[in-house]
Write an enzyme that holds these catalytic residues in place. Structure first.
Site, short mmCIF file in Angstrom:
data_model
loop_
_atom_site.label_atom_id
_atom_site.label_comp_id
_atom_site.label_asym_id
_atom_site.label_seq_id
_atom_site.Cartn_x
_atom_site.Cartn_y
_atom_site.Cartn_z
N SER A 11 -24.38 17.11 26.06
CA SER A 11 -23.19 18.27 25.95
C SER A 11 -21.84 17.54 25.42
O SER A 11 -21.96 16.30 25.19
CB SER A 11 -22.87 18.71 27.36
OG SER A 11 -22.34 17.61 28.04
N SER A 69 -15.25 19.98 31.05
CA SER A 69 -16.08 18.72 31.74
C SER A 69 -16.25 18.89 33.27
O SER A 69 -15.05 19.36 33.90
CB SER A 69 -15.41 17.30 31.57
OG SER A 69 -15.97 16.41 32.43
N LYS A 91 -19.78 9.90 32.37
CA LYS A 91 -18.45 10.12 32.53
C LYS A 91 -17.86 8.76 32.48
O LYS A 91 -18.33 7.74 32.50
CB LYS A 91 -18.16 10.93 33.80
CG LYS A 91 -18.83 12.36 34.10
CD LYS A 91 -18.40 13.43 33.21
CE LYS A 91 -19.28 14.56 33.45
NZ LYS A 91 -19.14 15.70 32.44
N SER A 117 -19.03 17.02 27.14
CA SER A 117 -17.89 16.83 28.01
C SER A 117 -17.14 15.47 27.70
O SER A 117 -16.32 15.15 28.25
CB SER A 117 -18.84 16.82 29.40
OG SER A 117 -19.56 15.60 29.61
#
Length: 350
Positions: A123, A304, A180, A125
């Site tokens: 994705s 996110s 992340k 994010s």
């Protein structure tokens, strides 16, 4: 006797298909219970089975076959051809195939469990740092050698640091890997201002919150500039295609590391969705990170789902550190690749 031989041949012919069906059934059962490390469990089972067959062939079947061949050649007085030797003490092709891939499976298991693991960006994010279609190298040993199933640390090799980009088992979905950036570690207090979208960090001390003479870092930001190469996803059309909104603002965030982030053109108030915060006053939310846990955020700040919304990441959940991009396909979410981004290949992740 003939029926017994035919039955053995029939079982031999169906050995590999039966193994594949059983393996698929085990995978579906593990997936149903949303267990973490499902692939690792399947790989361990397959490697163990392959290893047992490899040992059986090497130390039982092959010596027996050699003895039989020697007896036949001595009795007949002639040397058997390769084709005739294959008919002596035959084993199923499926069994031989599974045994033959044991060295490969063992190598892959060791490499994937303790050294490197591939990861694909699913994705947006982490845009603009990481893009959909990027394939990454994840260092499994960066934060310790862990067992591949329960993720218990066997050998300490290092600790996650602020600014590291990590792959981890998502707390809300432990069977799914997320990626992340670590913003705060155990003991830190992180303040996030929803109006100017800036971060302030109060450093902890040895995993505990600081009480006096604390070191405080206010992250700085460059002048935001619209990046028309990207667009925010704002929904889905009736036909299932994605609906795109405005382009993000891009700015360089300077904190413990320097990297680019994306913002929505206008601030978005989402404080009512935040979780595990210690205080919340107007538009400023503060979290105190527990020891041996981490607060992570995506570089695409308004696109996110991260620690702001589902909480902290326990150290045990961390898979490894994302270090390099080894391949980058030019693609968008839910679309087929249209090419290769050659300029991103072998790029170090900052």
């Amino acid at each position: 006797m003939v029926k017994t031989v035919n039955k053995e041949r029939l079982m031999a012919n169906f050995f590999l298909p039966i193994l594949l069906v059983v393996g698929f059934a085990i995978w579906k059962v593990l997936d149903h219970f949303t267990l973490p490390n499902t692939f690792s469990i399947l790989l361990i089972i397959l490697t163990a089975l392959s290893g047992i067959l490899w040992c059986y062939h090497r130390f039982v079947v092959n010596p027996k076959r050699s003895r039989q061949i020697t007896r036949i050649e001595q009795r007949t007085g002639k040397t058997l051809s390769a084709e005739e030797k294959q008919k002596v003490e035959p084993v199923s092709e499926g069994s031989e195939f599974v045994a033959s891939i044991f060295p490969v499976l063992a190598f892959v298991l060791i490499l994937r469990s303790f050294v490197f693991e591939p990861f694909q960006i699913p994705s947006g994010s982490m845009e603009p740092t990481l893009r959909i279609g990027d394939f990454l190298v994840v260092e499994k040993y960066a934060y310790g050698i862990k067992d591949p199933v329960f993720q218990n640390t066997l050998i300490e090799t290092g600790k996650p640091q602020r600014g590291d980009v990590i792959v981890f088992k998502a707390p809300p979905q432990p069977n799914v890997d997320y990626i992340k950036r670590i913003v705060a570690i155990g003991g830190d207090r992180i303040r996030y201002n929803e109006l100017d979208r800036k971060i302030t960090l109060v450093y902890g001390e040895n995993g505990k919150p600081c009480s006096e003479n604390c070191e405080v870092k206010e992250f700085s930001y460059s002048e935001p500039v619209e990046n028309k190469e990207f667009q925010f996803i704002i929904g889905q059309n009736p036909d299932g295609s994605l609906m795109y909104g405005p382009s993000p603002l891009e700015t360089t965030e300077s904190g413990d590391v320097e990297h680019k982030i994306h913002w929505y053109p206008e601030p978005i108030s989402e404080g009512y969705r935040y979780k595990d915060y210690s205080t919340q006053d107007n538009y400023i939310t503060e979290w105190t990170v527990p020891e041996n846990q981490y607060f992570v955020m995506g570089d695409n700040r308004n696109n996110s789902e991260d620690s702001r919304f589902w909480g902290f990441v326990p150290e045990k959940n961390i898979v490894g550190k994302a270090t390099y991009i080894w391949l980058s396909l030019d693609k968008k979410q839910n679309e087929w690749p249209t090419g290769i981004r050659s300029e991103r290949i072998f790029q170090k992740i900052q």
